[in-house]
Design a protein around this motif. Structure first.
Motif, PDB file in Angstrom:
ATOM      1  N   PRO A  14      -2.289 -45.235 -29.311  1.00 33.37           N
ATOM      2  CA  PRO A  14      -1.809 -44.145 -28.364  1.00 33.37           C
ATOM      3  C   PRO A  14      -1.090 -42.890 -29.113  1.00 33.37           C
ATOM      4  O   PRO A  14      -1.265 -41.925 -28.560  1.00 33.37           O
ATOM      5  CB  PRO A  14      -0.756 -44.747 -27.288  1.00 33.37           C
ATOM      6  CG  PRO A  14      -1.195 -46.306 -27.578  1.00 33.37           C
ATOM      7  CD  PRO A  14      -1.627 -46.300 -29.067  1.00 33.37           C
ATOM      8  N   GLU A  15      -0.305 -43.213 -30.080  1.00 32.42           N
ATOM      9  CA  GLU A  15       0.010 -42.100 -30.670  1.00 32.42           C
ATOM     10  C   GLU A  15      -0.870 -41.104 -31.501  1.00 32.42           C
ATOM     11  O   GLU A  15      -0.519 -39.741 -31.160  1.00 32.42           O
ATOM     12  CB  GLU A  15       1.021 -42.568 -32.080  1.00 32.42           C
ATOM     13  CG  GLU A  15       1.610 -41.493 -33.038  1.00 32.42           C
ATOM     14  CD  GLU A  15       2.100 -41.898 -34.069  1.00 32.42           C
ATOM     15  OE1 GLU A  15       2.902 -41.166 -35.052  1.00 32.42           O
ATOM     16  OE2 GLU A  15       1.928 -42.974 -34.534  1.00 32.42           O
ATOM     17  N   THR A  18      -2.513 -39.167 -28.542  1.00 35.77           N
ATOM     18  CA  THR A  18      -1.562 -38.022 -27.930  1.00 35.77           C
ATOM     19  C   THR A  18      -1.564 -36.910 -29.023  1.00 35.77           C
ATOM     20  O   THR A  18      -1.662 -35.599 -28.579  1.00 35.77           O
ATOM     21  CB  THR A  18      -0.265 -38.634 -27.981  1.00 35.77           C
ATOM     22  OG1 THR A  18      -0.119 -39.629 -27.187  1.00 35.77           O
ATOM     23  CG2 THR A  18       0.605 -37.504 -27.339  1.00 35.77           C
ATOM     24  N   LEU A  21      -4.804 -34.826 -28.455  1.00 39.89           N
ATOM     25  CA  LEU A  21      -4.809 -34.095 -27.113  1.00 39.89           C
ATOM     26  C   LEU A  21      -4.070 -32.823 -26.984  1.00 39.89           C
ATOM     27  O   LEU A  21      -4.163 -31.869 -26.202  1.00 39.89           O
ATOM     28  CB  LEU A  21      -4.527 -34.787 -25.953  1.00 39.89           C
ATOM     29  CG  LEU A  21      -5.437 -36.216 -25.674  1.00 39.89           C
ATOM     30  CD1 LEU A  21      -4.784 -37.042 -24.599  1.00 39.89           C
ATOM     31  CD2 LEU A  21      -6.551 -35.629 -25.482  1.00 39.89           C
ATOM     32  N   ASN A  22      -3.149 -32.462 -28.222  1.00 37.66           N
ATOM     33  CA  ASN A  22      -2.639 -31.104 -28.095  1.00 37.66           C
ATOM     34  C   ASN A  22      -3.641 -30.268 -28.680  1.00 37.66           C
ATOM     35  O   ASN A  22      -4.283 -30.180 -29.581  1.00 37.66           O
ATOM     36  CB  ASN A  22      -1.321 -31.292 -29.307  1.00 37.66           C
ATOM     37  CG  ASN A  22      -0.752 -29.868 -29.554  1.00 37.66           C
ATOM     38  OD1 ASN A  22      -1.387 -29.146 -29.923  1.00 37.66           O
ATOM     39  ND2 ASN A  22       0.812 -29.971 -29.219  1.00 37.66           N
ATOM     40  N   LEU A 104      -7.599 -39.040 -20.508  1.00 36.87           N
ATOM     41  CA  LEU A 104      -7.246 -38.581 -21.834  1.00 36.87           C
ATOM     42  C   LEU A 104      -8.400 -37.729 -22.358  1.00 36.87           C
ATOM     43  O   LEU A 104      -8.395 -36.862 -23.069  1.00 36.87           O
ATOM     44  CB  LEU A 104      -6.626 -39.672 -22.791  1.00 36.87           C
ATOM     45  CG  LEU A 104      -5.149 -39.855 -22.267  1.00 36.87           C
ATOM     46  CD1 LEU A 104      -4.845 -41.124 -23.416  1.00 36.87           C
ATOM     47  CD2 LEU A 104      -4.370 -38.766 -22.676  1.00 36.87           C
TER      48      LEU A 104
END
Length: 194
Positions: A14-15, A18, A21-22, A104
């Motif tokens: 997940p890290e 994330t 996704l920026n 996501l």
């Protein structure tokens, strides 16, 4: 020894998901198919070197980019970074609900689409300025529509589309130099409702 850049890397944490996704971090990674410094990436993206350096450190910590060397520039030593892969795929094994993973994927793709369209616009404006100075600027664009009935057909299309473009780019990639490098930016997205 410098590892070869991977064709694809499966995002299983997940890290890392994330991080990708920026939109700015995604664009930084896109600039790092070849080794580059924070200053070079900052110039390409119209950002400050300090801001890019901050994001590069986060991306390196997450294992998505790697340091690949240094070089002397005047009296400074620049650190060179490179992406670990050409493409990133969110793995289904992410410890998230399937609907969260899909969201996501969708949001990440849309964010990248926005960043890419802004980049195309910025680059086109710079090229227009060069053409105003009587410099011939060769370019091409293509707009097509395709009807994709369901998720399975969409996924198959994207996989084949990606493979064909990568094969075409590989066939025509020679020794890079400043005057011969062209950018290839492609996108596939649903036609917006008007």
């Amino acid at each position: 020894m410098l590892n070869d850049i991977q064709d694809s890397y499966y995002i299983e944490s997940p890290e890392q998901a994330t991080m990708l996704l920026n939109p700015l971090r995604g664009e930084i990674i896109a600039q790092l198919m070849e080794p580059a410094s924070a200053a070079e990436v900052a110039r390409q993206l119209g950002e400050s070197a300090q801001r890019i350096n901050y994001h590069l450190k986060a991306l390196e910590k997450a294992g998505l980019v790697q340091k690949v060397g240094t070089r002397q520039v005047r009296n400074l030593v620049e650190v060179l970074f490179r992406s670990i892969a050409k493409t990133f795929v969110l793995a289904e094994s992410l410890s998230m609900k399937p609907e969260t993973v899909q969201r996501l994927k969708d949001q990440g793709s849309l964010a990248h689409l926005i960043t890419t369209s802004e980049r195309i616009k910025r680059d086109a404006m710079l090229l227009m300025e060069q053409s105003d100075a009587n410099e011939v600027i060769p370019s091409a664009s293509l707009a097509l529509h395709v009807n994709l009935a369901d998720e399975q057909q969409r996924q198959a299309f994207v996989e084949e589309y990606t493979a064909m473009v990568q094969q075409l780019v590989s066939r025509y990639t020679g020794t890079p130099n400043e005057d011969s490098t062209y950018q290839v930016l492609l996108a596939v997205y649903p036609k917006p409702k008007e």
